[in-house]
Design an enzyme around this catalytic site. Sequence first.
Site, PDB file in Angstrom:
ATOM      1  N   HIS A  24     -10.395  -5.557  -2.931  1.00 25.61           N
ATOM      2  CA  HIS A  24      -9.021  -5.764  -2.490  1.00 25.61           C
ATOM      3  C   HIS A  24      -9.022  -6.103  -1.010  1.00 25.61           C
ATOM      4  O   HIS A  24      -9.781  -5.551  -0.230  1.00 25.61           O
ATOM      5  CB  HIS A  24      -8.141  -4.547  -2.774  1.00 25.61           C
ATOM      6  CG  HIS A  24      -8.668  -3.241  -2.291  1.00 25.61           C
ATOM      7  ND1 HIS A  24      -9.714  -2.582  -2.912  1.00 25.61           N
ATOM      8  CD2 HIS A  24      -8.282  -2.454  -1.266  1.00 25.61           C
ATOM      9  CE1 HIS A  24      -9.952  -1.445  -2.272  1.00 25.61           C
ATOM     10  NE2 HIS A  24      -9.099  -1.352  -1.268  1.00 25.61           N
TER      11      HIS A  24
ATOM     12  N   HIS B 181      -7.020  -6.038   2.387  1.00 27.17           N
ATOM     13  CA  HIS B 181      -5.925  -5.390   3.103  1.00 27.17           C
ATOM     14  C   HIS B 181      -5.303  -6.419   4.038  1.00 27.17           C
ATOM     15  O   HIS B 181      -6.008  -7.025   4.845  1.00 27.17           O
ATOM     16  CB  HIS B 181      -6.443  -4.228   3.966  1.00 27.17           C
ATOM     17  CG  HIS B 181      -6.968  -3.073   3.197  1.00 27.17           C
ATOM     18  ND1 HIS B 181      -6.230  -1.943   2.955  1.00 27.17           N
ATOM     19  CD2 HIS B 181      -8.178  -2.869   2.623  1.00 27.17           C
ATOM     20  CE1 HIS B 181      -6.957  -1.085   2.279  1.00 27.17           C
ATOM     21  NE2 HIS B 181      -8.142  -1.619   2.055  1.00 27.17           N
TER      22      HIS B 181
ATOM     23  N   ASP C 284       0.849  -1.189   0.000  1.00 31.49           N
ATOM     24  CA  ASP C 284       0.000   0.000   0.000  1.00 31.49           C
ATOM     25  C   ASP C 284       0.886   1.242   0.000  1.00 31.49           C
ATOM     26  O   ASP C 284       1.888   1.286   0.718  1.00 31.49           O
ATOM     27  CB  ASP C 284      -0.907  -0.018   1.241  1.00 31.49           C
ATOM     28  CG  ASP C 284      -2.028   0.982   1.166  1.00 31.49           C
ATOM     29  OD1 ASP C 284      -1.748   2.199   1.068  1.00 31.49           O
ATOM     30  OD2 ASP C 284      -3.195   0.564   1.211  1.00 31.49           O
ATOM     31  N   ILE C 285       0.536   2.248  -0.790  1.00 30.38           N
ATOM     32  CA  ILE C 285       1.355   3.469  -0.848  1.00 30.38           C
ATOM     33  C   ILE C 285       1.126   4.369   0.357  1.00 30.38           C
ATOM     34  O   ILE C 285       1.875   5.313   0.574  1.00 30.38           O
ATOM     35  CB  ILE C 285       1.142   4.258  -2.160  1.00 30.38           C
ATOM     36  CG1 ILE C 285      -0.309   4.714  -2.289  1.00 30.38           C
ATOM     37  CG2 ILE C 285       1.589   3.437  -3.357  1.00 30.38           C
ATOM     38  CD1 ILE C 285      -0.535   5.710  -3.412  1.00 30.38           C
TER      39      ILE C 285
ATOM     40  N   ASN D 282     -13.178  -3.832   2.603  1.00 36.75           N
ATOM     41  CA  ASN D 282     -14.228  -2.835   2.778  1.00 36.75           C
ATOM     42  C   ASN D 282     -15.186  -2.891   1.587  1.00 36.75           C
ATOM     43  O   ASN D 282     -14.773  -3.206   0.471  1.00 36.75           O
ATOM     44  CB  ASN D 282     -13.618  -1.430   2.872  1.00 36.75           C
ATOM     45  CG  ASN D 282     -12.640  -1.304   4.020  1.00 36.75           C
ATOM     46  OD1 ASN D 282     -12.853  -1.846   5.094  1.00 36.75           O
ATOM     47  ND2 ASN D 282     -11.544  -0.615   3.781  1.00 36.75           N
TER      48      ASN D 282
END
Length: 114
Positions: free
Chosen positions: A100, A102, A30-31, A87
């Site tokens: 996606h 996490h 993750d950025i 989510n």
Amino acid sequence: MSDCLFCKILDGEIPADIVFESDTAIAFRDINPQASTHVLIIPRKHIATLNDIEADDEGIVGSLYSAARVIAAAEGIADEGYRAVMNCNAAAGQTVFHIHLHLLGGRALSWPPG
């Protein structure tokens, strides 16, 4: 989808720090990490939200969790513990409409989140 950020990563149009690849999924850092390990695991098939998963997609979605297990072990967080969360829609915090998972770990995670 031409305007999907994650589809652009899949197509190589946008660079990402990829940590895992399979026939059904890829995973990248993750950025904007929320933990020392924060990896996003996405299906190669574009599925906008959890509400859009169809019966034929169950194997794909299951492969995201299998990838999480492999990545957690590789990152050294499997034994200590980690969180895998997805989510659904804006009110739940989904900002990219391509499902996606996490994968977060490397620090104590409180409950309930957010």
